[in-house]
Design an enzyme around this catalytic site. Structure first.
Site, mmCIF file in Angstrom:
data_model
loop_
_atom_site.group_PDB
_atom_site.id
_atom_site.type_symbol
_atom_site.label_atom_id
_atom_site.label_comp_id
_atom_site.label_asym_id
_atom_site.label_seq_id
_atom_site.Cartn_x
_atom_site.Cartn_y
_atom_site.Cartn_z
ATOM 1 N N ARG A 169 -8.222 3.276 12.225
ATOM 2 C CA ARG A 169 -7.587 2.705 11.033
ATOM 3 C C ARG A 169 -8.633 2.469 9.950
ATOM 4 O O ARG A 169 -9.452 1.566 10.048
ATOM 5 C CB ARG A 169 -6.884 1.399 11.373
ATOM 6 C CG ARG A 169 -5.966 0.869 10.259
ATOM 7 C CD ARG A 169 -5.318 -0.453 10.678
ATOM 8 N NE ARG A 169 -4.292 -0.882 9.748
ATOM 9 C CZ ARG A 169 -3.019 -0.503 9.793
ATOM 10 N NH1 ARG A 169 -2.620 0.331 10.744
ATOM 11 N NH2 ARG A 169 -2.137 -0.948 8.916
ATOM 12 N N GLU A 172 -7.325 -5.741 -0.008
ATOM 13 C CA GLU A 172 -7.296 -4.739 1.069
ATOM 14 C C GLU A 172 -6.193 -3.752 0.783
ATOM 15 O O GLU A 172 -5.106 -4.130 0.319
ATOM 16 C CB GLU A 172 -7.063 -5.446 2.412
ATOM 17 C CG GLU A 172 -7.001 -4.512 3.620
ATOM 18 C CD GLU A 172 -5.582 -4.031 3.947
ATOM 19 O OE1 GLU A 172 -5.455 -3.143 4.808
ATOM 20 O OE2 GLU A 172 -4.614 -4.537 3.336
ATOM 21 N N ARG A 217 -9.455 1.454 6.111
ATOM 22 C CA ARG A 217 -8.905 0.712 4.981
ATOM 23 C C ARG A 217 -10.020 0.433 3.975
ATOM 24 O O ARG A 217 -11.188 0.302 4.341
ATOM 25 C CB ARG A 217 -8.282 -0.611 5.438
ATOM 26 C CG ARG A 217 -6.952 -0.448 6.183
ATOM 27 C CD ARG A 217 -5.895 0.107 5.269
ATOM 28 N NE ARG A 217 -4.565 0.182 5.855
ATOM 29 C CZ ARG A 217 -4.072 1.262 6.448
ATOM 30 N NH1 ARG A 217 -4.831 2.338 6.587
ATOM 31 N NH2 ARG A 217 -2.842 1.273 6.927
ATOM 32 N N CYS A 266 0.806 -1.221 0.000
ATOM 33 C CA CYS A 266 0.000 0.000 0.000
ATOM 34 C C CYS A 266 0.839 1.271 0.000
ATOM 35 O O CYS A 266 0.301 2.359 -0.208
ATOM 36 C CB CYS A 266 -0.926 0.014 1.215
ATOM 37 S SG CYS A 266 -0.039 0.064 2.808
#
Length: 342
Positions: A160, A115, A162, A77
């Site tokens: 967090r 993800e 995502r 990522c």
């Protein structure tokens, strides 16, 4: 038919956060790949498996990958992250997405689970995400996606966010899939941190040049702080800020707390706890803190993945049960017809 019948292959498996989520949901892991040797050590320590292939995915032939039902990929990522350089597909780490497509096109799994960072959706004015979305749909997958925060969907006190992308090869199955609904956050940082326990001295800042600034800026034991070189930031929501892969670099990227003994940074075990890993998840003996922090920051929030995985498995189970029932009804009808004719 149970979830144990559904097989999972994992690309860019890391230390196995996504794998653990699917395993907890009842799926069976049959293949995984990871290039980082230290992540592989941690993966093997916890999964005791012989299916992990260590090495560069670009050097792996798809004929050497077993068939499977679900492909998962937490592809790198950093190329798309706000905290990174945001080069996207210009970065070699971003280009590995096309390795995901190579495996998808060769193996044709029923489900694809991806993800990545929230910023993937807006990177390059949405062009990066469009490439990914179009590649999956052109390969025959019906795609759904959503941005989920661990605070709201995993009962984990870490802020967090995502993006999760789920593609089904069967459109009707995709129509049955839904992302999990929000759940109440009832855990606090103290479910993960024991402020009464004295940790090794290396985690404390009493001898740091930043200590005077930290002492002045940190007053509360019920929240987590971040050191930003020239100032310290308090998390107003009393949760852990987003853990990053560059934690441990110079020590200033690891979140800080006040315990009963002094000001210190989170330990690697606590960072794994803020990612939702169970208490019995093992950090291999001899693994440096630098690598442990990197592994925690690179991983996923396991309970969020598990909730999505359970919904995927449930869709597949219902679809297969329906097919079994229809096949049974056809067999009965054919048997009845044969009896009449006979």
């Amino acid at each position: 038919m149970t979830g144990l019948n559904y097989t999972v292959a994992s690309m860019f498996a890391g230390i196995g956060g996504i794998c653990l989520g699917f395993k907890n949901a009842g799926a069976r892991l049959v293949w995984a790949n990871e290039i980082d040797k230290y992540a592989c050590i941690t993966y093997r320590e916890n999964f005791g498996c012989d299916y992990l292939v260590e090495g560069d995915i670009r050097e792996i032939h798809t004929n050497d990958i077993p068939d499977f039902d679900v492909l998962t990929a937490g592809f790198p990522c950093q190329a798309f992250s706000i905290a990174g350089y945001r080069k996207g597909f210009e970065d070699d780490r971003g280009n590995v997405f096309f390795e995901v497509m190579r495996v998808i096109e060769a193996k044709r799994p029923r489900v694809v689970f991806l993800e990545n960072v929230k910023n993937l959706k807006s990177h390059d004015h949405g062009k990066t995400f469009t490439v990914i979305y179009d590649a999956l749909t052109n390969a025959g997958y019906t795609v759904k996606y959503d941005v989920l925060n661990a605070l709201e969907y995993g009962n984990i006190p870490q802020n967090r966010e995502r993006i999760y992308i789920v593609g089904f090869l069967n459109q009707k199955e995709s129509e049955q899939f839904k992302f999990p609904a929000p759940i109440k956050l009832n855990k606090t940082i103290h479910d993960i941190i024991d402020i009464h326990e004295k940790k090794p001295n290396k985690y404390y800042y009493s001898n740091s040049k930043y200590y005077p600034m930290l002492k002045e800026g940190m007053k509360r034991k019920d929240t987590v702080y971040q050191l930003r070189r020239i100032y310290v930031r308090e998390n107003k929501s009393n949760v852990c800020p987003t853990l990053t892969a560059n934690m441990g670099g110079g020590g200033h990227n690891v979140p800080l707390i006040i315990d009963d003994h002094d000001i210190r940074k989170l330990t690697p075990n606590e960072c794994f706890g803020f990612q939702g890993f169970p208490d019995d998840f093992k950090i291999p003996a001899g693994l440096s803190d630098t690598n442990a922090y990197k592994q925690a920051g690179n991983s996923v929030v396991v309970p969020v993945v598990e909730r999505i995985a359970r919904n995927i498995v449930e869709v597949l189970r219902k679809a297969d049960n329906k097919m079994d029932q229809e096949d049974s009804e056809i067999s009965i009808e054919q048997g009845t017809l044969f009896t009449k004719v006979g």
